[in-house]
Design an enzyme around this catalytic site. Structure first.
Site, PDB file in Angstrom:
ATOM      1  N   HIS A 284      -8.211  -4.922  -0.651  1.00  0.00           N
ATOM      2  CA  HIS A 284      -7.056  -4.169  -0.173  1.00  0.00           C
ATOM      3  C   HIS A 284      -6.680  -4.602   1.249  1.00  0.00           C
ATOM      4  CE1 HIS A 284      -4.170  -0.906  -0.319  1.00  0.00           C
ATOM      5  NE2 HIS A 284      -4.462  -0.674   0.946  1.00  0.00           N
TER       6      HIS A 284
ATOM      7  N   SER B  73       0.832  -1.195   0.000  1.00  0.00           N
ATOM      8  CA  SER B  73       0.000   0.000   0.000  1.00  0.00           C
ATOM      9  C   SER B  73       0.875   1.256   0.000  1.00  0.00           C
ATOM     10  CB  SER B  73      -0.967  -0.045   1.177  1.00  0.00           C
ATOM     11  OG  SER B  73      -1.981   0.924   1.043  1.00  0.00           O
TER      12      SER B  73
ATOM     13  N   ASP C 275     -10.192  -3.617  -5.024  1.00  0.00           N
ATOM     14  CA  ASP C 275      -9.309  -2.646  -4.386  1.00  0.00           C
ATOM     15  C   ASP C 275      -9.279  -1.405  -5.262  1.00  0.00           C
ATOM     16  OD1 ASP C 275      -7.280  -1.219  -3.159  1.00  0.00           O
ATOM     17  OD2 ASP C 275      -5.699  -2.678  -3.579  1.00  0.00           O
TER      18      ASP C 275
END
Length: 407
Positions: A377, A189, A347
């Protein structure tokens, strides 16, 4: 007795109403994701209340809760020695396998959390890095870079860069017995953003004696100019990373006015009348050309002819490649190491990763693009939580397998 049963039933109904979300049928184990999301939303709501009342910043309260629940001490085990140290002056947790080969593979890892949340000392990251160290017979260094709101871009980037440079130094290689030919920079991320930016910068540094052999990016966030990519449109209401939350994280990271959020979410900041956005910049995130048809689906670009003039000039980091690695020149991308890019179907950041994988390939970089059709995610990090998901375990196993085969 009857009122108690009525009260319990009402409480259960209220809880079920709060937890339930309509989710895509193909997402892995939807009820687990709903429960996980309910916990996150609760933390966010309490943080927002504390912020509104002037008690503390919302991020501080959320991180405090995370510390109580997730952050653990450095505990060694028979297979892995775990210590807290500094890497280039930045706090890091070091995982060293006991025994094995004399020279070890090495991975420097940057955690996710929107550049504002989480820590490499969280239980989930601790367990991930512990497993990596054991399964790969590798030294893993999980970096605790500074966090927003106290730190804003480029401070997180500078911490990541300092840690990565130190990781490649002769002193660290010797101290930890690292093989200089088998080193990787990785992150998930926001940490994937930092890993990509570091790989680009160090790829251009002709003074380096030792270089990274690989970069491994897990559902990375790579741009903030288009909040209407197909994945942003498709997954805007899919937990755990909602579209408005990602815009908030970006503004916080860039030290920008939070009041700009509606402009970002409307793509007013990337309208055609933004004089700071030339066609060359726009081409680097043109998903109509960079994404395959099965990802573009029926979605259409949202490009405003007129928007909110001057936003890019007011927030220049929106086009800074250190913050938005997807915007890098092809020549810069071509000097980065071979790459692993993991993406998840459900996501909002899916297309950031897919476009980056395509641009890396076009620049001549060897790329493995791993896509999880039922993923969401954060799924890999949640592989060890009580609500551990099947896709979380699969994604972690595939990630470690790639490192084993390519490092």
């Amino acid at each position: 007795m009857k009122p108690r049963w009525i009260g319990a039933a009402l409480l259960a109904a209220t809880a079920a109403y709060y937890v339930y979300l309509p989710l895509p049928a193909a997402v892995s184990e939807p009820w687990k994701l709903m429960l996980l999301d309910a916990m996150f939303r609760s933390c966010m709501h309490v943080g927002d209340m504390a912020h509104a009342l002037g008690v503390c910043h919302r991020v501080h309260l959320i991180n405090k809760v995370v510390s109580w629940v997730e952050v653990i001490e450095a505990r060694s085990c028979p297979a892995v020695r775990v210590t807290d140290s500094l890497l280039g002056g930045v706090p890091a947790r070091v995982f060293q396998p006991i025994g094995g080969k004399k020279l070890k593979r090495g991975v420097v890892y940057f955690h996710g959390g929107g550049w504002a949340l989480a820590s490499g000392r969280m239980r989930s990251y601790d367990l991930l890095c512990r497993k990596m160290a054991k399964d790969l017979d590798a030294v893993i260094m999980s970096v605790d870079y500074r966090l927003a709101p106290e730190a804003v871009f480029p401070e997180q980037y500078y911490d990541a860069l300092a840690a990565a440079r130190a990781f490649l130094s002769a002193e660290v290689l010797q101290r930890y017995g690292l093989d200089p030919e088998r080193l990787c920079v990785s992150g998930d991320s926001a940490g994937g953003n930092l890993a990509a930016a570091v790989a680009q910068k160090l790829g251009q540094d002709a003074s380096l004696v030792v270089r990274f052999k690989a970069q491994a990016l897990i559902y990375p966030v790579l741009q903030a100019l288009d909040f209407y990519t197909p994945s942003y449109q498709q997954n805007q209401n899919v937990p755990i990373l909602y579209r408005p939350v990602m815009a908030q994280f970006w503004l916080q990271y860039l030290g920008a006015d939070p009041a700009l959020e509606p402009l970002l979410l409307a793509n007013n900041h990337s309208s055609l009348d933004q004089v700071d956005l030339c066609p060359q910049i726009r081409s680097k995130l043109d998903w109509t050309a960079l994404l395959p048809a099965e990802r573009r689906k029926h979605f259409r670009p949202v490009v405003k002819a007129t928007g909110s003039p001057g936003v890019v000039a007011a927030v220049p980091a929106l086009t800074d490649v250190r913050a938005a690695p997807l915007l890098a020149e092809e020549g810069v991308l071509g000097r980065t190491p071979k790459a692993y890019v993991m993406t998840c179907e459900f996501d909002v950041l899916r297309d950031d990763g897919l476009m980056y994988a395509r641009r890396l390939r076009d620049a001549g970089v060897e790329v493995t693009s791993e896509h999880h059709e039922d993923g969401f995610h954060g799924c890999m990090v949640f592989a060890y939580l009580p609500l551990r998901s099947d896709v979380g375990r699969r994604s972690m196993d595939n990630y470690i397998r790639w490192l084993d085969h390519n490092l």
